[in-house]
Design an enzyme around this catalytic site. Structure first.
Site, PDB file in Angstrom:
ATOM      1  N   ARG A 188       1.181  -5.316  -5.274  1.00 47.21           N
ATOM      2  CA  ARG A 188       1.389  -6.482  -4.415  1.00 47.21           C
ATOM      3  C   ARG A 188       1.564  -7.656  -5.376  1.00 47.21           C
ATOM      4  NH1 ARG A 188      -2.926  -3.831  -0.832  1.00 47.21           N
ATOM      5  NH2 ARG A 188      -1.706  -3.080   0.916  1.00 47.21           N
TER       6      ARG A 188
ATOM      7  N   GLY B 111       0.834  -1.210   0.000  1.00 45.23           N
ATOM      8  CA  GLY B 111       0.000   0.000   0.000  1.00 45.23           C
ATOM      9  C   GLY B 111       0.866   1.256   0.000  1.00 45.23           C
TER      10      GLY B 111
ATOM     11  N   ARG C 292      -5.357  -1.609   9.246  1.00 42.48           N
ATOM     12  CA  ARG C 292      -5.292  -3.078   9.127  1.00 42.48           C
ATOM     13  C   ARG C 292      -5.540  -3.719  10.493  1.00 42.48           C
ATOM     14  NH1 ARG C 292      -3.396  -5.877   4.610  1.00 42.48           N
ATOM     15  NH2 ARG C 292      -2.428  -4.040   3.751  1.00 42.48           N
TER      16      ARG C 292
ATOM     17  N   ASP D  64       5.281  -4.816   6.068  1.00 40.36           N
ATOM     18  CA  ASP D  64       5.841  -6.130   6.403  1.00 40.36           C
ATOM     19  C   ASP D  64       5.835  -7.112   5.226  1.00 40.36           C
ATOM     20  OD1 ASP D  64       3.132  -6.379   6.543  1.00 40.36           O
ATOM     21  OD2 ASP D  64       3.075  -7.415   8.468  1.00 40.36           O
ATOM     22  N   GLY D  65       4.848  -7.018   4.328  1.00 38.61           N
ATOM     23  CA  GLY D  65       4.831  -7.883   3.139  1.00 38.61           C
ATOM     24  C   GLY D  65       6.063  -7.615   2.281  1.00 38.61           C
TER      25      GLY D  65
ATOM     26  N   ARG E 123      -4.872   7.457   2.628  1.00 33.62           N
ATOM     27  CA  ARG E 123      -3.563   7.097   2.069  1.00 33.62           C
ATOM     28  C   ARG E 123      -2.986   8.194   1.167  1.00 33.62           C
ATOM     29  NH1 ARG E 123      -3.947   1.098   0.963  1.00 33.62           N
ATOM     30  NH2 ARG E 123      -3.404   1.514  -1.194  1.00 33.62           N
TER      31      ARG E 123
ATOM     32  N   THR F  87       4.193   2.824   5.463  1.00 33.55           N
ATOM     33  CA  THR F  87       2.783   2.405   5.566  1.00 33.55           C
ATOM     34  C   THR F  87       2.081   3.363   6.514  1.00 33.55           C
ATOM     35  OG1 THR F  87       1.269   0.764   6.522  1.00 33.55           O
ATOM     36  CG2 THR F  87       3.531   0.654   7.282  1.00 33.55           C
TER      37      THR F  87
ATOM     38  N   SER G 103     -24.034  15.402  20.963  1.00 33.96           N
ATOM     39  CA  SER G 103     -23.537  14.659  19.794  1.00 33.96           C
ATOM     40  C   SER G 103     -22.319  13.862  20.217  1.00 33.96           C
ATOM     41  CB  SER G 103     -23.167  15.615  18.667  1.00 33.96           C
ATOM     42  OG  SER G 103     -22.053  16.383  19.055  1.00 33.96           O
TER      43      SER G 103
ATOM     44  N   LYS H 106     -24.139  15.401  26.800  1.00 33.13           N
ATOM     45  CA  LYS H 106     -23.541  15.525  25.458  1.00 33.13           C
ATOM     46  C   LYS H 106     -24.642  15.341  24.413  1.00 33.13           C
ATOM     47  CE  LYS H 106     -18.853  14.031  26.507  1.00 33.13           C
ATOM     48  NZ  LYS H 106     -17.762  13.095  26.256  1.00 33.13           N
TER      49      LYS H 106
ATOM     50  N   ASP I 207      -0.169   2.512   8.479  1.00 29.20           N
ATOM     51  CA  ASP I 207      -0.666   1.760   9.636  1.00 29.20           C
ATOM     52  C   ASP I 207       0.217   1.863  10.887  1.00 29.20           C
ATOM     53  OD1 ASP I 207      -2.609   0.930   7.846  1.00 29.20           O
ATOM     54  OD2 ASP I 207      -1.617  -0.971   7.417  1.00 29.20           O
TER      55      ASP I 207
ATOM     56  N   ALA J  11     -12.824  12.107  20.257  1.00 30.52           N
ATOM     57  CA  ALA J  11     -13.835  11.041  20.175  1.00 30.52           C
ATOM     58  C   ALA J  11     -14.302  10.619  21.560  1.00 30.52           C
ATOM     59  CB  ALA J  11     -13.251   9.836  19.439  1.00 30.52           C
TER      60      ALA J  11
ATOM     61  N   ARG K 166     -26.196  14.308  16.449  1.00 24.19           N
ATOM     62  CA  ARG K 166     -26.090  12.918  16.010  1.00 24.19           C
ATOM     63  C   ARG K 166     -24.888  12.199  16.606  1.00 24.19           C
ATOM     64  NH1 ARG K 166     -27.590  13.991   9.664  1.00 24.19           N
ATOM     65  NH2 ARG K 166     -29.769  13.355   9.840  1.00 24.19           N
TER      66      ARG K 166
ATOM     67  N   ASP L 255       2.446  -0.145  11.827  1.00 21.24           N
ATOM     68  CA  ASP L 255       2.425  -1.463  12.471  1.00 21.24           C
ATOM     69  C   ASP L 255       3.738  -2.220  12.328  1.00 21.24           C
ATOM     70  OD1 ASP L 255       2.219  -1.803   9.761  1.00 21.24           O
ATOM     71  OD2 ASP L 255       0.591  -3.245   9.820  1.00 21.24           O
TER      72      ASP L 255
HETATM   73  O1  F6P Z   1      -1.652  -1.098   4.782  1.00 21.44           O
HETATM   74  C1  F6P Z   1      -2.251   0.078   4.355  1.00 21.44           C
HETATM   75  C2  F6P Z   1      -3.731  -0.114   4.143  1.00 21.44           C
HETATM   76  O2  F6P Z   1      -4.280   1.113   3.705  1.00 21.44           O
HETATM   77  C3  F6P Z   1      -4.504  -0.642   5.359  1.00 21.44           C
HETATM   78  O3  F6P Z   1      -4.763   0.367   6.309  1.00 21.44           O
HETATM   79  C4  F6P Z   1      -5.732  -1.215   4.689  1.00 21.44           C
HETATM   80  O4  F6P Z   1      -6.278  -2.246   5.483  1.00 21.44           O
HETATM   81  C5  F6P Z   1      -5.199  -1.751   3.384  1.00 21.44           C
HETATM   82  O5  F6P Z   1      -3.968  -1.081   3.138  1.00 21.44           O
HETATM   83  C6  F6P Z   1      -6.112  -1.566   2.204  1.00 21.44           C
HETATM   84  O6  F6P Z   1      -5.536  -2.198   1.130  1.00 21.44           O
HETATM   85  P1  F6P Z   1      -6.015  -1.995  -0.386  1.00 21.44           P
HETATM   86  O7  F6P Z   1      -5.571  -0.628  -0.822  1.00 21.44           O
HETATM   87  O8  F6P Z   1      -5.322  -3.073  -1.124  1.00 21.44           O
HETATM   88  O9  F6P Z   1      -7.499  -2.093  -0.373  1.00 21.44           O
END
Ligand code: F6P
Length: 324
Positions: A72, A11, A172, A103-104, A257, A126, A216, A214, A128, A187, A163, A130
């Site tokens: 990918r 991604g 992810r 990581d991939g 993204r 990324t 909303s 609150k 994420d 939030a 609302r 992560d």
């Molecule tokens: O790893 C980045 C990410 O945007 C994740 O947050 C999300 O789960 C995934 O990629 C979405 O992947 P794709 O763009 O292949 O739908």
């Protein structure tokens, strides 16, 4: 080493272009050649290469996405695919690789290295966040700012109509985006995979929040959350159990993204690019460059993949306290 290849894979994330720019220019600084490999490992298999010099990366530091494109590649998961990729690198005279991704991407690089002994260096890219071994991955900071901006806008309409909004964010299997953007966006509840709140406690919390005056509310949900219902099912559940709420759902999706990288991501990308190339030139391989205590450091790729990037427990507590 006289020639380094650079690719982006998985991604895309804001800051990847700034990292490519840094890698290309660090190569030029040290008088070695740099080759851009298009569409990640798939481009390596197909020989989709382009020589890059300092002027090939003009005016990209501010751009989201990746000029090298990303993919990918399923073919790279097979030994035959990796053999084709290796042959192409040798033909092109490329002696080491900088791979920018998650990581991939790192798993692919490690497998490739174990088969061919090819020097590889990872840059974590990324949204994420992560990846173990770095407090920040490229694009994470920009994505956080994008999400907070969206939550602010949703809050305007939420409060005008009294609302409750469920806002689903990416990440992810990790809750870093949800937790940080949730706190920054004010939030009422934040649902993340690392901490199962449970449906009963969610209802209880929403009831309490209504009773406390609150009008909303915003609930941020990480896409990987483990509450057992997706965001639309959650809306139905709250509709059925708390009819006093008027509920809407907003799934932020891929806008998270995109966009121009933040100052933080640009500086980080520039630092990591320099360190990646200079480490390869020092004979280091199979590592990821990252950031810890504002210092650029190296983590073995195997650890970056296997290790867990833990959620900040202090932030969980802060979130609990300030939502009352
Ligand atoms: O790893 C980045 C990410 O945007 C994740 O947050 C999300 O789960 C995934 O990629 C979405 O992947 P794709 O763009 O292949 O739908």
């Amino acid at each position: 080493i006289k020639k380094i290849g650079v690719l982006t894979s998985g991604g895309d994330s804001p800051g990847m272009n700034a990292a490519i720019r840094s890698v290309v220019r660090t190569c030029a600084f040290h008088n070695i050649e740099c080759v851009g490999i298009y569409r990640g490992y798939q481009g390596m298999i197909e020989g989709d290469f382009k020589e890059m010099g300092p002027r090939s990366v003009n005016n990209i530091i501010n751009k989201g996405g990746t000029i090298l494109k990303s993919a990918r590649s399923s073919e790279f998961r097979s030994p035959e695919g990796r053999k084709k990729a290796y042959d192409n690198l040798i033909k092109q005279g490329i002696e080491a690789l900088v791979v920018i991704g998650g990581d991939g991407t790192f798993t692919g690089a490690l497998t490739f290295n174990s088969e061919y002994g090819f020097p590889v260096m990872g840059i974590p890219g990324t949204i994420d966040n992560d990846i173990y071994g770095t407090t920040h991955t490229l694009g994470y900071d920009t994505a956080l700012n994008t999400v907070v901006d969206c939550i602010d806008k949703i809050r305007d309409t939420a409060s005008s109509h009294n609302r409750l909004f469920f806002v689903e964010v990416m990440g992810r299997d990790a809750g870093h985006i949800a937790l940080n953007a949730g706190i920054a966006g004010g939030a009422e509840e934040i649902l993340i995979p690392e901490e199962d709140l449970g449906l009963d406690r969610l209802l209880e919390s929403l009831q309490k929040s209504k009773a406390s005056g609150k009008s909303s509310s915003i609930v941020v949900i990480a896409e990987g959350d483990k509450i057992g219902k997706n965001v639309f099912e959650l809306k139905d559940y709250v509709d059925a159990n708390l009819p006093e709420y008027d509920v809407r759902v907003s799934v932020l999706g891929h806008m998270q993204r995109g966009g121009s990288p933040s100052c933080f991501d640009r500086v980080l990308a520039s630092r990591l690019g320099v360190k990646a190339v200079e480490s390869l030139l020092d004979g280091v391989s199979n590592f990821m460059v990252g950031l810890k205590n504002d210092t650029v450091n190296l983590t073995p790729l195997s650890l970056a993949i296997k290790g867990k990037s833990e959620i900040d427990r202090e932030l969980l507590r802060v979130s609990d306290i300030i939502t009352t």
